[in-house]
Motif scaffolding. Structure first.
Motif, PDB file in Angstrom:
ATOM      1  N   GLN A  18       0.816  -1.205   0.000  1.00  0.00           N
ATOM      2  CA  GLN A  18       0.000   0.000   0.000  1.00  0.00           C
ATOM      3  C   GLN A  18       0.855   1.261   0.000  1.00  0.00           C
ATOM      4  O   GLN A  18       0.431   2.313   0.455  1.00  0.00           O
ATOM      5  N   GLN A  19       2.054   1.182  -0.552  1.00  0.00           N
ATOM      6  CA  GLN A  19       2.996   2.293  -0.512  1.00  0.00           C
ATOM      7  C   GLN A  19       2.712   3.386  -1.532  1.00  0.00           C
ATOM      8  O   GLN A  19       3.001   4.542  -1.287  1.00  0.00           O
ATOM      9  N   VAL A  24      -5.532   2.645  -2.419  1.00  0.00           N
ATOM     10  CA  VAL A  24      -5.370   1.490  -3.309  1.00  0.00           C
ATOM     11  C   VAL A  24      -4.144   0.688  -2.880  1.00  0.00           C
ATOM     12  O   VAL A  24      -3.085   1.240  -2.651  1.00  0.00           O
ATOM     13  N   SER A  25      -4.334  -0.604  -2.757  1.00  0.00           N
ATOM     14  CA  SER A  25      -3.225  -1.507  -2.450  1.00  0.00           C
ATOM     15  C   SER A  25      -3.083  -2.500  -3.588  1.00  0.00           C
ATOM     16  O   SER A  25      -4.051  -2.830  -4.271  1.00  0.00           O
ATOM     17  N   ARG A  26      -1.882  -2.982  -3.776  1.00  0.00           N
ATOM     18  CA  ARG A  26      -1.625  -4.039  -4.740  1.00  0.00           C
ATOM     19  C   ARG A  26      -1.455  -5.323  -3.942  1.00  0.00           C
ATOM     20  O   ARG A  26      -0.506  -5.477  -3.179  1.00  0.00           O
ATOM     21  N   THR A  44      -8.858  -0.298  -1.088  1.00  0.00           N
ATOM     22  CA  THR A  44      -8.859  -0.824   0.269  1.00  0.00           C
ATOM     23  C   THR A  44      -9.846  -0.115   1.187  1.00  0.00           C
ATOM     24  O   THR A  44     -10.116  -0.603   2.275  1.00  0.00           O
ATOM     25  N   ASP A  45     -10.389   1.040   0.770  1.00  0.00           N
ATOM     26  CA  ASP A  45     -11.477   1.643   1.537  1.00  0.00           C
ATOM     27  C   ASP A  45     -12.732   0.783   1.419  1.00  0.00           C
ATOM     28  O   ASP A  45     -13.486   0.630   2.368  1.00  0.00           O
ATOM     29  N   LEU A  46     -12.952   0.231   0.237  1.00  0.00           N
ATOM     30  CA  LEU A  46     -14.129  -0.600   0.005  1.00  0.00           C
ATOM     31  C   LEU A  46     -13.915  -2.055   0.418  1.00  0.00           C
ATOM     32  O   LEU A  46     -14.848  -2.722   0.859  1.00  0.00           O
TER      33      LEU A  46
END
Length: 143
Positions: A18-19, A24-26, A44-46
């Motif tokens: 999440q950098q 958004v994270s991968r 990642t909020d959802l």
């Protein structure tokens, strides 16, 4: 009609990066039988994910339970009481399949899908992924 699911498998989250972006994270995941893997950009909020969580990933040609092509302008315009594949999953995206490549090993392939800029890279046996040779797919995730 036909089965709307083109691909379905269970995966374990192996890393969450999440950098780069705030929401958004991968995530990187491996299938339970270790023949498949995917990397996905996810909001990642959802839909927050953590390492070692188990996810069910499905790709479908339509959200219609009977496999009929979507007749609506948007899959969000579902009348009250209408059941779709989206009702069975926690996170749903619609995207475009834009590239295929040979996989890292023999008899494997990689599929690239864009969901409005959030990308999916799915790699595995050719036999499991050949059904994804279409233009648009729905991504469906649940824990």
């Amino acid at each position: 009609m036909s089965d709307p699911l083109l691909f379905e498998d269970t995966f374990t989250v192996t890393s969450v990066n999440q950098q780069k972006y705030d929401r958004v994270s991968r995530i990187t995941c491996s299938s339970t039988d270790a023949t498949m893997s995917f990397t996905l950009d996810i909001n990642t909020d959802l839909y927050p994910c953590a390492v070692n969580e188990t996810l069910s990933l499905a790709l479908a040609s339509t959200l219609s339970l009977d496999g009929k092509e979507d007749a609506r302008n948007s899959w969000r315009n579902v009348a009250d009481g209408d059941q779709t594949l989206a009702n069975e999953y926690d996170y749903v995206c619609h995207g475009k399949v834009y590239r295929f490549e040979e996989g890292a090993t023999k008899d494997t392939m990689a599929v690239f899908v864009s969901f409005g800029g959030l990308l999916l890279y799915l790699e595995g046996p050719y036999k499991k992924l050949v059904t994804l040779r279409i233009d648009h797919v729905y991504l469906l995730l649940k824990k």
